[in-house]
Write an enzyme that holds these catalytic residues in place. Structure first.
Site, PDB file in Angstrom:
ATOM      1  N   THR A  14      33.701  43.245  34.802  1.00 43.32           N
ATOM      2  CA  THR A  14      35.073  42.859  34.454  1.00 43.32           C
ATOM      3  C   THR A  14      35.119  42.178  33.083  1.00 43.32           C
ATOM      4  O   THR A  14      35.916  42.546  32.214  1.00 43.32           O
ATOM      5  CB  THR A  14      35.633  41.882  35.525  1.00 43.32           C
ATOM      6  OG1 THR A  14      35.545  42.513  36.799  1.00 43.32           O
ATOM      7  CG2 THR A  14      37.067  41.500  35.247  1.00 43.32           C
ATOM      8  N   VAL A  15      34.272  41.198  32.869  1.00 42.22           N
ATOM      9  CA  VAL A  15      34.336  40.406  31.630  1.00 42.22           C
ATOM     10  C   VAL A  15      33.602  41.114  30.489  1.00 42.22           C
ATOM     11  O   VAL A  15      34.143  41.281  29.388  1.00 42.22           O
ATOM     12  CB  VAL A  15      33.747  38.989  31.853  1.00 42.22           C
ATOM     13  CG1 VAL A  15      33.860  38.168  30.580  1.00 42.22           C
ATOM     14  CG2 VAL A  15      34.460  38.296  33.017  1.00 42.22           C
ATOM     15  N   GLU A 131      33.261  28.225  27.030  1.00 40.99           N
ATOM     16  CA  GLU A 131      34.702  28.039  27.255  1.00 40.99           C
ATOM     17  C   GLU A 131      35.207  28.887  28.426  1.00 40.99           C
ATOM     18  O   GLU A 131      36.050  28.450  29.214  1.00 40.99           O
ATOM     19  CB  GLU A 131      35.465  28.412  25.967  1.00 40.99           C
ATOM     20  CG  GLU A 131      36.940  28.151  26.020  1.00 40.99           C
ATOM     21  CD  GLU A 131      37.279  26.666  26.109  1.00 40.99           C
ATOM     22  OE1 GLU A 131      37.149  25.961  25.124  1.00 40.99           O
ATOM     23  OE2 GLU A 131      37.669  26.221  27.218  1.00 40.99           O
ATOM     24  N   GLU A 192      34.657  36.256  42.488  1.00 44.42           N
ATOM     25  CA  GLU A 192      33.235  36.314  42.154  1.00 44.42           C
ATOM     26  C   GLU A 192      32.582  37.477  42.892  1.00 44.42           C
ATOM     27  O   GLU A 192      33.129  37.998  43.870  1.00 44.42           O
ATOM     28  CB  GLU A 192      32.549  35.013  42.575  1.00 44.42           C
ATOM     29  CG  GLU A 192      33.038  33.796  41.825  1.00 44.42           C
ATOM     30  CD  GLU A 192      32.870  33.932  40.325  1.00 44.42           C
ATOM     31  OE1 GLU A 192      31.748  34.103  39.841  1.00 44.42           O
ATOM     32  OE2 GLU A 192      33.890  33.884  39.619  1.00 44.42           O
ATOM     33  N   ASP A 203      32.947  27.827  43.614  1.00 41.17           N
ATOM     34  CA  ASP A 203      33.233  28.155  42.211  1.00 41.17           C
ATOM     35  C   ASP A 203      34.011  27.014  41.542  1.00 41.17           C
ATOM     36  O   ASP A 203      33.683  26.607  40.415  1.00 41.17           O
ATOM     37  CB  ASP A 203      34.034  29.468  42.160  1.00 41.17           C
ATOM     38  CG  ASP A 203      34.439  29.827  40.745  1.00 41.17           C
ATOM     39  OD1 ASP A 203      33.559  30.234  39.965  1.00 41.17           O
ATOM     40  OD2 ASP A 203      35.635  29.665  40.410  1.00 41.17           O
ATOM     41  N   LYS A 207      32.813  24.479  38.314  1.00 43.96           N
ATOM     42  CA  LYS A 207      33.618  24.159  37.117  1.00 43.96           C
ATOM     43  C   LYS A 207      33.866  22.657  37.019  1.00 43.96           C
ATOM     44  O   LYS A 207      33.814  22.077  35.933  1.00 43.96           O
ATOM     45  CB  LYS A 207      34.943  24.926  37.178  1.00 43.96           C
ATOM     46  CG  LYS A 207      34.751  26.440  37.092  1.00 43.96           C
ATOM     47  CD  LYS A 207      36.003  27.178  37.521  1.00 43.96           C
ATOM     48  CE  LYS A 207      35.812  28.687  37.482  1.00 43.96           C
ATOM     49  NZ  LYS A 207      36.894  29.411  38.160  1.00 43.96           N
TER      50      LYS A 207
HETATM   51  P1  NAP Z   1      31.017  41.711  37.500  1.00 42.17           P
HETATM   52  O1  NAP Z   1      32.266  42.476  37.291  1.00 42.17           O
HETATM   53  O2  NAP Z   1      30.389  41.688  38.827  1.00 42.17           O
HETATM   54  O3  NAP Z   1      29.960  42.205  36.406  1.00 42.17           O
HETATM   55  C1  NAP Z   1      28.613  41.820  36.411  1.00 42.17           C
HETATM   56  C2  NAP Z   1      27.879  42.704  35.460  1.00 42.17           C
HETATM   57  O4  NAP Z   1      26.516  42.284  35.392  1.00 42.17           O
HETATM   58  C3  NAP Z   1      27.870  44.178  35.856  1.00 42.17           C
HETATM   59  O5  NAP Z   1      28.097  44.980  34.735  1.00 42.17           O
HETATM   60  C4  NAP Z   1      26.436  44.412  36.367  1.00 42.17           C
HETATM   61  O6  NAP Z   1      25.939  45.722  36.108  1.00 42.17           O
HETATM   62  C5  NAP Z   1      25.673  43.423  35.509  1.00 42.17           C
HETATM   63  N1  NAP Z   1      24.407  43.009  36.088  1.00 42.17           N
HETATM   64  C6  NAP Z   1      24.174  42.552  37.333  1.00 42.17           C
HETATM   65  N2  NAP Z   1      22.866  42.268  37.474  1.00 42.17           N
HETATM   66  C7  NAP Z   1      22.282  42.572  36.302  1.00 42.17           C
HETATM   67  C8  NAP Z   1      20.928  42.505  35.820  1.00 42.17           C
HETATM   68  N3  NAP Z   1      19.948  42.050  36.568  1.00 42.17           N
HETATM   69  N4  NAP Z   1      20.699  42.889  34.543  1.00 42.17           N
HETATM   70  C9  NAP Z   1      21.705  43.333  33.756  1.00 42.17           C
HETATM   71  N5  NAP Z   1      22.990  43.414  34.160  1.00 42.17           N
HETATM   72  C10 NAP Z   1      23.266  43.043  35.417  1.00 42.17           C
HETATM   73  O7  NAP Z   1      31.227  40.155  37.098  1.00 42.17           O
HETATM   74  P2  NAP Z   1      32.325  39.552  36.143  1.00 42.17           P
HETATM   75  O8  NAP Z   1      33.557  39.299  36.937  1.00 42.17           O
HETATM   76  O9  NAP Z   1      32.414  40.307  34.878  1.00 42.17           O
HETATM   77  O10 NAP Z   1      31.699  38.102  35.893  1.00 42.17           O
HETATM   78  C11 NAP Z   1      30.639  37.930  34.993  1.00 42.17           C
HETATM   79  C12 NAP Z   1      30.433  36.431  34.757  1.00 42.17           C
HETATM   80  O11 NAP Z   1      31.643  35.874  34.264  1.00 42.17           O
HETATM   81  C13 NAP Z   1      30.107  35.639  36.023  1.00 42.17           C
HETATM   82  O12 NAP Z   1      29.291  34.562  35.684  1.00 42.17           O
HETATM   83  C14 NAP Z   1      31.460  35.113  36.462  1.00 42.17           C
HETATM   84  O13 NAP Z   1      31.375  33.942  37.231  1.00 42.17           O
HETATM   85  C15 NAP Z   1      32.078  34.833  35.122  1.00 42.17           C
HETATM   86  N6  NAP Z   1      33.535  34.789  35.094  1.00 42.17           N
HETATM   87  C16 NAP Z   1      34.258  35.819  35.611  1.00 42.17           C
HETATM   88  C17 NAP Z   1      35.637  35.773  35.536  1.00 42.17           C
HETATM   89  C18 NAP Z   1      36.503  36.866  36.114  1.00 42.17           C
HETATM   90  O14 NAP Z   1      37.719  36.679  36.142  1.00 42.17           O
HETATM   91  N7  NAP Z   1      35.943  37.974  36.554  1.00 42.17           N
HETATM   92  C19 NAP Z   1      36.258  34.686  34.909  1.00 42.17           C
HETATM   93  C20 NAP Z   1      35.481  33.661  34.378  1.00 42.17           C
HETATM   94  C21 NAP Z   1      34.104  33.725  34.468  1.00 42.17           C
HETATM   95  P3  NAP Z   1      26.574  47.061  36.769  1.00 42.17           P
HETATM   96  O15 NAP Z   1      27.993  47.116  36.255  1.00 42.17           O
HETATM   97  O16 NAP Z   1      25.744  48.149  36.251  1.00 42.17           O
HETATM   98  O17 NAP Z   1      26.516  46.848  38.241  1.00 42.17           O
HETATM   99  N1  HSE Z   2      36.394  33.862  40.517  1.00 44.64           N
HETATM  100  C1  HSE Z   2      36.903  32.971  39.545  1.00 44.64           C
HETATM  101  C2  HSE Z   2      38.311  32.561  39.910  1.00 44.64           C
HETATM  102  C3  HSE Z   2      36.880  33.638  38.201  1.00 44.64           C
HETATM  103  O1  HSE Z   2      38.911  33.173  40.785  1.00 44.64           O
HETATM  104  O2  HSE Z   2      38.812  31.599  39.330  1.00 44.64           O
HETATM  105  C4  HSE Z   2      37.232  32.717  37.074  1.00 44.64           C
HETATM  106  O3  HSE Z   2      36.238  31.766  36.878  1.00 44.64           O
END
Ligand code: NAP
Ligand code: HSE
Length: 434
Positions: A14-15, A131, A192, A203, A207
């Site tokens: 997603t990010v 951030e 998450e 979570d 934070k």
């Molecule tokens: P996500 O959609 O689950 O994406 C995770 C990514 O990491 C996927 O592309 C996955 O690969 C890759 N990955 C997993 N294990 C790996 C490994 N061992 N080596 C290399 N790549 C690997 O997660 P996300 O929502 O983007 O979140 C990512 C981070 O941002 C997390 O720490 C989360 O807490 C934080 N965050 C997320 C949000 C939100 O709204 N989503 C907001 C703030 C912070 P594949 O795609 O190939 O499976």
């Molecule tokens: N899973 C988290 C939330 C993503 O719902 O707030 C943002 O950190």
């Protein structure tokens, strides 16, 4: 224009995919703001064949994300894999130790290892920027670290999890079931990888631990956060909250408790009843908000989207451009070696008002038993609602208390739940003025 800043992105979910798309499609704009070109040079994820919705031709692929740290063309590592251990941790450590700045959205990693990682960054004179890890698109880290630099923070309160706020809002507005709304939050990319982190309050606690370190100059102390999630919030409590003039929000609260040498920091995440008139009660859906009470600035609230691809990528790019221009600040607002050791204040010392819902068999003497226990534990009642009148069935009995010590309230609840006429575990929600 000066040297290209090569970015290695670990994680294309997603990010990460949105960060890659924005750097690729808004290159000129970012170069203008950074004073130098910013380019994605290498990426890593698990599945090389997956369509990421962004053109990655000409970008190197690393099967092992940790290898990004060693590449000569990578000047900055963007870690958006997630998780407090494993590859994310190894990569961030390797990048910092190799003298490369890191931008991460990974609050779990920082909540568990933030102090150590900040020390590693400082030892090499590079940045550890996060951030996006707290409250998504709200620039709260900058505000606390740079804007409120002269202030003494007394209390920080936040809606820190977009998924929970979304679930509580939709449940209240539509009466939809918890699981159904959680599934929608997952589809929207808010939750998450393990959504129990969201709904169980973990979570938000990650934070809060980061905000606490920044606000109070303490080492990151995730283990001291008292954590309760939203699984036990029922439609009946949501409905009583409305009747009483409150909304239920999952809040994180950190504040100084005690004076001088004795002062500790209390950190807690739990559902709260907030008066409908409080600014934070108006923060709905996936929005987050952080209220800071500080001297001399006073009290103020920042709000914005707390989760999802766009807001989170926006925060990541803010950090990347800062580092590209050479703007760098210690991760927790002061050198990591000068952070004070963590010192926790126990939840039992907390004083506040409570909403209590009991399911009771409505027969003579029930109220006397309950109020007798409250009297013995020095809990004073502000109001009471009882609905229904059927001695064969259970009915809800709702109590709102005046301010009382948490320890007294817990002692009273333990005795009340042992009464034969109380047929369910009491529901208890703390009342917070917002
Ligand atoms: P996500 O959609 O689950 O994406 C995770 C990514 O990491 C996927 O592309 C996955 O690969 C890759 N990955 C997993 N294990 C790996 C490994 N061992 N080596 C290399 N790549 C690997 O997660 P996300 O929502 O983007 O979140 C990512 C981070 O941002 C997390 O720490 C989360 O807490 C934080 N965050 C997320 C949000 C939100 O709204 N989503 C907001 C703030 C912070 P594949 O795609 O190939 O499976
Ligand atoms: N899973 C988290 C939330 C993503 O719902 O707030 C943002 O950190």
């Amino acid at each position: 224009m000066s040297e290209v800043l090569g970015i290695g992105i670990a994680g294309l979910g997603t990010v990460g995919a949105e960060v890659a798309r924005l750097i690729t499609e808004r290159g000129d704009h970012l170069a203008e703001r950074a004073g130098r070109p910013i380019k994605v040079v290498a990426v890593s994820a698990r599945d090389r064949t997956k369509d990421r919705g962004v053109d990655l031709s000409g970008v190197a692929w690393e099967d092992d994300a940790v290898a990004l740290a060693a590449r000569d063309d990578v000047g900055l590592v963007c870690e958006v894999i997630g998780g407090s251990e494993g590859t994310a941790k190894e990569l961030v450590e390797a990048a910092l130790d190799a003298g490369k700045s890191v931008v991460t959205a990974n609050k779990a990693l920082l909540a568990h290892h933030g102090t150590d990682l900040a020390k590693r960054a400082e030892a090499k004179g590079v940045a550890l920027a996060y951030e996006a890890a707290v409250a998504g698109g709200i620039p709260i880290i900058r505000a606390l670290r740079d804007g409120f630099v002269a202030d003494r923070v007394r209390r920080v309160t936040g809606i820190l999890n977009g998924t929970c706020n979304f679930i509580l809002t939709v449940m209240r507005e539509t009466g939809r079931a918890f699981d159904d709304v959680l599934a929608e939050a997952q589809e929207l990319g808010y939750a998450e990888a393990d959504p129990s982190f969201d709904v169980d309050g973990v979570d938000a606690a990650h934070k809060l631990a980061l905000l606490t370190a920044l606000c109070f100059g303490r080492e990151v102390d995730f283990n001291s956060v008292h954590i309760e999630g939203i699984r036990r919030i029922s439609p009946v409590d949501i409905s009583f909250a409305t009747e009483l003039g409150y909304k239920i929000k999952l809040l994180g609260v950190a504040e100084i408790d005690g004076e001088g040498e004795q002062a500790g920091v209390s950190q807690r995440v739990h559902p709260c009843m907030v008066p409908i008139s409080a600014p934070i009660a108006g923060v709905e859906d996936v929005f987050n908000a952080v209220t800071v009470e500080a001297d001399p600035v006073g009290s103020g609230m920042l709000q914005g989207r707390g989760a999802g691809a766009g807001p989170t990528a926006s925060a990541v790019l803010g950090d990347i451009v800062d580092i590209a221009t050479g703007r760098m600040a210690p991760a927790f607002g002061r050198p990591a070696v000068s952070l004070a050791p963590a010192k926790a204040a126990p939840l039992s010392a907390h004083v506040g008002s409570f909403y209590i819902r009991l399911m009771v068999i409505d027969k003579p003497g029930v109220l006397a038993d309950i109020t007798g226990i409250l009297r013995d534990e020095h809990v004073s009642m502000e109001s009471m609602i009882q609905r229904g009148r059927d001695p064969m069935e259970m009915v809800p009995l709702v109590l709102v208390t005046h301010e009382v010590a948490e320890s007294s309230m817990q002692a009273a609840l333990a005795k009340i739940s042992a009464l034969d006429v109380v047929v369910e575990e009491p529901a208890m929600i703390r009342i917070v003025e917002g």
